[in-house]
Design a protein around this motif. Structure first.
Motif, PDB file in Angstrom:
ATOM      1  N   THR A 140      -6.656   1.708  33.486  1.00 42.41           N
ATOM      2  CA  THR A 140      -7.712   1.619  34.482  1.00 42.41           C
ATOM      3  C   THR A 140      -8.970   2.286  33.935  1.00 42.41           C
ATOM      4  O   THR A 140      -8.913   3.059  32.963  1.00 42.41           O
ATOM      5  CB  THR A 140      -7.302   2.309  35.788  1.00 42.41           C
ATOM      6  OG1 THR A 140      -7.226   3.728  35.560  1.00 42.41           O
ATOM      7  CG2 THR A 140      -5.942   1.812  36.272  1.00 42.41           C
ATOM      8  N   TYR A 288     -15.723  -5.423  36.261  1.00 41.24           N
ATOM      9  CA  TYR A 288     -14.318  -5.050  36.382  1.00 41.24           C
ATOM     10  C   TYR A 288     -14.165  -4.322  37.710  1.00 41.24           C
ATOM     11  O   TYR A 288     -14.499  -3.138  37.836  1.00 41.24           O
ATOM     12  CB  TYR A 288     -13.899  -4.145  35.223  1.00 41.24           C
ATOM     13  CG  TYR A 288     -12.410  -3.893  35.136  1.00 41.24           C
ATOM     14  CD1 TYR A 288     -11.598  -4.696  34.351  1.00 41.24           C
ATOM     15  CD2 TYR A 288     -11.814  -2.848  35.839  1.00 41.24           C
ATOM     16  CE1 TYR A 288     -10.222  -4.474  34.262  1.00 41.24           C
ATOM     17  CE2 TYR A 288     -10.455  -2.617  35.759  1.00 41.24           C
ATOM     18  CZ  TYR A 288      -9.671  -3.429  34.970  1.00 41.24           C
ATOM     19  OH  TYR A 288      -8.317  -3.202  34.885  1.00 41.24           O
ATOM     20  N   ILE A 289     -13.717  -5.044  38.727  1.00 38.09           N
ATOM     21  CA  ILE A 289     -13.497  -4.422  40.041  1.00 38.09           C
ATOM     22  C   ILE A 289     -12.235  -3.566  39.941  1.00 38.09           C
ATOM     23  O   ILE A 289     -11.177  -4.071  39.555  1.00 38.09           O
ATOM     24  CB  ILE A 289     -13.381  -5.491  41.130  1.00 38.09           C
ATOM     25  CG1 ILE A 289     -14.688  -6.302  41.189  1.00 38.09           C
ATOM     26  CG2 ILE A 289     -13.086  -4.857  42.488  1.00 38.09           C
ATOM     27  CD1 ILE A 289     -14.649  -7.464  42.154  1.00 38.09           C
ATOM     28  N   ASP A 292      -7.437  -4.089  43.486  1.00 42.53           N
ATOM     29  CA  ASP A 292      -7.162  -5.330  44.202  1.00 42.53           C
ATOM     30  C   ASP A 292      -6.117  -5.014  45.268  1.00 42.53           C
ATOM     31  O   ASP A 292      -5.867  -3.841  45.586  1.00 42.53           O
ATOM     32  CB  ASP A 292      -6.714  -6.437  43.244  1.00 42.53           C
ATOM     33  CG  ASP A 292      -5.482  -6.053  42.439  1.00 42.53           C
ATOM     34  OD1 ASP A 292      -4.731  -5.145  42.871  1.00 42.53           O
ATOM     35  OD2 ASP A 292      -5.251  -6.653  41.380  1.00 42.53           O
ATOM     36  N   LYS A 293      -5.462  -6.022  45.827  1.00 44.94           N
ATOM     37  CA  LYS A 293      -4.517  -5.780  46.922  1.00 44.94           C
ATOM     38  C   LYS A 293      -3.308  -4.956  46.476  1.00 44.94           C
ATOM     39  O   LYS A 293      -2.604  -4.376  47.307  1.00 44.94           O
ATOM     40  CB  LYS A 293      -4.051  -7.112  47.505  1.00 44.94           C
ATOM     41  CG  LYS A 293      -3.286  -7.989  46.519  1.00 44.94           C
ATOM     42  CD  LYS A 293      -2.891  -9.302  47.166  1.00 44.94           C
ATOM     43  CE  LYS A 293      -2.108 -10.180  46.192  1.00 44.94           C
ATOM     44  NZ  LYS A 293      -1.719 -11.472  46.825  1.00 44.94           N
ATOM     45  N   ASN A 294      -3.096  -4.875  45.158  1.00 44.59           N
ATOM     46  CA  ASN A 294      -1.958  -4.103  44.654  1.00 44.59           C
ATOM     47  C   ASN A 294      -2.334  -2.685  44.229  1.00 44.59           C
ATOM     48  O   ASN A 294      -1.497  -1.934  43.733  1.00 44.59           O
ATOM     49  CB  ASN A 294      -1.330  -4.836  43.458  1.00 44.59           C
ATOM     50  CG  ASN A 294      -0.758  -6.183  43.848  1.00 44.59           C
ATOM     51  OD1 ASN A 294      -0.111  -6.304  44.878  1.00 44.59           O
ATOM     52  ND2 ASN A 294      -1.024  -7.202  43.027  1.00 44.59           N
ATOM     53  N   GLU A 296      -4.903   0.008  41.928  1.00 43.74           N
ATOM     54  CA  GLU A 296      -5.748   0.058  40.744  1.00 43.74           C
ATOM     55  C   GLU A 296      -5.392  -1.070  39.773  1.00 43.74           C
ATOM     56  O   GLU A 296      -4.226  -1.322  39.503  1.00 43.74           O
ATOM     57  CB  GLU A 296      -5.597   1.404  40.025  1.00 43.74           C
ATOM     58  CG  GLU A 296      -6.364   2.535  40.680  1.00 43.74           C
ATOM     59  CD  GLU A 296      -6.483   3.738  39.764  1.00 43.74           C
ATOM     60  OE1 GLU A 296      -7.615   4.069  39.356  1.00 43.74           O
ATOM     61  OE2 GLU A 296      -5.442   4.350  39.456  1.00 43.74           O
ATOM     62  N   ARG A 297      -6.439  -1.725  39.261  1.00 44.62           N
ATOM     63  CA  ARG A 297      -6.234  -2.860  38.368  1.00 44.62           C
ATOM     64  C   ARG A 297      -6.042  -2.422  36.926  1.00 44.62           C
ATOM     65  O   ARG A 297      -6.634  -1.444  36.467  1.00 44.62           O
ATOM     66  CB  ARG A 297      -7.442  -3.794  38.417  1.00 44.62           C
ATOM     67  CG  ARG A 297      -7.544  -4.655  39.662  1.00 44.62           C
ATOM     68  CD  ARG A 297      -8.711  -5.611  39.524  1.00 44.62           C
ATOM     69  NE  ARG A 297      -8.544  -6.521  38.387  1.00 44.62           N
ATOM     70  CZ  ARG A 297      -9.540  -6.907  37.590  1.00 44.62           C
ATOM     71  NH1 ARG A 297     -10.761  -6.449  37.794  1.00 44.62           N
ATOM     72  NH2 ARG A 297      -9.312  -7.745  36.599  1.00 44.62           N
ATOM     73  N   ASP A 299      -5.802  -4.419  32.990  1.00 47.79           N
ATOM     74  CA  ASP A 299      -5.943  -5.686  32.289  1.00 47.79           C
ATOM     75  C   ASP A 299      -5.384  -5.523  30.882  1.00 47.79           C
ATOM     76  O   ASP A 299      -5.723  -4.570  30.172  1.00 47.79           O
ATOM     77  CB  ASP A 299      -7.414  -6.099  32.221  1.00 47.79           C
ATOM     78  CG  ASP A 299      -7.592  -7.418  31.502  1.00 47.79           C
ATOM     79  OD1 ASP A 299      -7.280  -8.464  32.102  1.00 47.79           O
ATOM     80  OD2 ASP A 299      -8.021  -7.411  30.328  1.00 47.79           O
TER      81      ASP A 299
END
Length: 514
Positions: A140, A288-289, A292-294, A296-297, A299
């Protein structure tokens, strides 16, 4: 709960071990895992667990601590304009070079931070193996920022003497700003402005030799180890492709020549191994938002690269110097006897004279606008002065090159004295040289008449640093000659054509590297 508590206690205990000098006693990591392409001017900083991280200097020629460099960032291509449209930004070097006048710099990671480096700062020494050469991804933005803070803390406690110093205070590591990242990715002052503003740095051996992008001819759609390809002009590897890189700034849309006021998520720069070759560019800036619904994102293709910088005000001495420099930013250059015609002084006098708070605030607001406009004018003046000194230096070099050509033509004429064509060519060459000499004299005179001595001196030094950064030899004596002659013209001393030609001829060997 007990398990979670125990895990946190173990992490703290492990970090305490890494915060001591004992970490330096670990066996050094293999060079191919941390610096597979060594260079003599690399800056190597230690890490916990026997590790290290390599940085490169990014020079920003500057006259003083408040002098910064205007650069054109972004990309004029219409399909990306909503986020990347070309805009002016500014970049500065926090560290001053004690050996080179007018040179300031910051450091940026030579490679993307690897999994091995990231894990070494996490609290437990990792196993050293080839997989550790892959960039660290799947983190993150918060973890990237936390990593930089932990590493900065470790360096301060274990290797402060190895950090570059400014005003007696050590620098520190952090994520780069977008301007710092893009300035370095484009090649900084090591390339000319025309090259700097291209979509990507020059790749003379083909893009597949410089960047990992989507496709079987390049990345094969997978992450690759650091330093396997060729670098950009500053010696940085994988700035385009392979792993995307977090920067410090929040993402904002573009509003023609500036960024929009709303700040959104974070910025990822450089593209990655999934990016198409046609979309690989220095200006690319992806939002980079962070959640999300889960939650911290993360990638799988996004990592980081660090910079080393000092504080803007690392000491009381610097603070006093900056205050003095800031006061002089809006100096219009008028003498004390002309102070009443200085709009800044006039507005300050009016503000002091009124007792109405609302009126005082409005007058001070006008004063700030005037100061900003004067500062913008002064910066434009500095850029114009540097440009004219550059032109005069180029003309000096052309005169010397034309002189060499004429001498070669005259040698041929001695062998073929009846060749009328070569005599006509020599006459035309001499006319061109004389015209160039006249043009140089007029340019030198104009520099002296248009710009204060302090301006030409400061911009001349910056220009010399630019030529050095681009590995363009022979221009230092020409710039010195232009500054000396222009200052003479400012005091009324004429520029003699025979004297100028003789002075140029005397430095022919230095300029043309004969």
């Amino acid at each position: 709960m007990t398990t979670e508590f125990g895990r946190r206690v173990a992490q703290v205990a492990a970090w305490s071990c890494l915060s001591t000098g004992s970490a330096l006693a670990q066996a050094p990591w293999p060079v191919d895992l941390v610096n597979p392409k060594p260079a003599t001017d690399d800056v190597v900083l230690p890490m916990p667990c026997g590790g290290s991280m390599v940085f490169r200097r990014v020079n920003v020629p500057s006259a003083n601590a408040l002098d910064d460099r205007r650069v054109m960032l972004g990309n004029p291509e219409a399909r990306f304009a909503y986020a990347e449209n070309s805009r002016s930004d500014y970049v500065g070097g926090g560290f001053s070079d004690a050996k080179v006048k007018g040179q300031r710099y910051y450091l940026i990671g030579k490679y993307e931070v690897t999994a091995l480096q990231f894990d070494a700062v996490s609290g437990t020494c990792p196993a050293v193996n080839p997989d550790g050469r892959l960039p660290k991804t799947g983190i993150t933005w918060s973890e990237a920022a936390y990593f930089s803070g932990r590493y900065a803390d470790w360096l301060a406690k274990n290797a402060a003497a190895k950090l570059p110093q400014e005003e007696g205070a050590p620098g520190f590591v952090r994520l780069p700003t977008e301007a710092e990242w893009e300035f370095a990715a484009r090649g900084g002052v090591a390339v000319g402005e025309t090259v700097f503003e291209q979509p990507a740095f020059a790749m003379p051996e083909g893009p597949q030799r410089y960047a990992w992008y989507a496709g079987t001819d390049s990345s094969n759609n997978e992450l690759n180890g650091i330093g396997l390809l060729k670098p950009n002009p500053l010696g940085l590897y994988d700035v385009l492709g392979n792993a995307g890189e977090f920067v410090l700034d929040a993402f904002r849309l573009n509003k023609y020549s500036r960024l929009h006021g709303q700040a959104g998520g974070y910025i990822v720069k450089g593209g990655d191994y999934r990016t198409a070759l046609a979309d690989l560019r220095s200006a690319a800036r992806t939002e980079y938002i962070p959640i999300d619904k889960n939650g911290e994102r993360r990638d799988k293709a996004t990592g980081l690269r660090l910079v080393v910088v000092p504080g803007a005000l690392p000491s009381a001495t610097r603070l006093q110097s900056v205050r003095s420099l800031w006061t002089g930013l809006a100096d219009s250059g008028v003498s004390a006897s002309q102070s009443l015609t200085d709009p800044v002084k006039e507005v300050e006098a009016l503000a002091k004279a009124t007792t109405d708070p609302a009126l005082k605030a409005r007058i001070e607001g006008v004063g700030n606008v005037i100061k900003a406009n004067i500062q913008a004018r002064n910066e434009q003046r500095d850029r114009s002065a540097r440009s004219e000194i550059r032109v005069a230096a180029y003309l000096g070099r052309k005169i010397l090159e034309d002189g060499l050509k004429i001498r070669a033509q005259e040698m041929y004429a001695k062998v073929a004295p009846d060749d009328k064509k070569i005599r006509a060519t020599i006459d035309a060459s001499k006319e061109n040289l004389d015209a160039t000499l006249n043009y140089m004299i007029e340019t030198v005179k104009q520099i002296g008449l248009d710009y204060p001595t302090a301006t030409t001196a400061a911009q001349g030094e910056i220009l010399k640093r630019e030529f050095e950064a681009r590995s363009v030899p022979g221009y230092t004596p020409l710039v010195d000659l232009v500054m000396t002659r222009s200052q003479g013209a400012r005091t009324g001393k004429p520029v003699s054509k025979p004297e100028l030609l003789a002075e140029l001829t005397s430095m022919e060997a230095k300029v043309l590297n004969k």
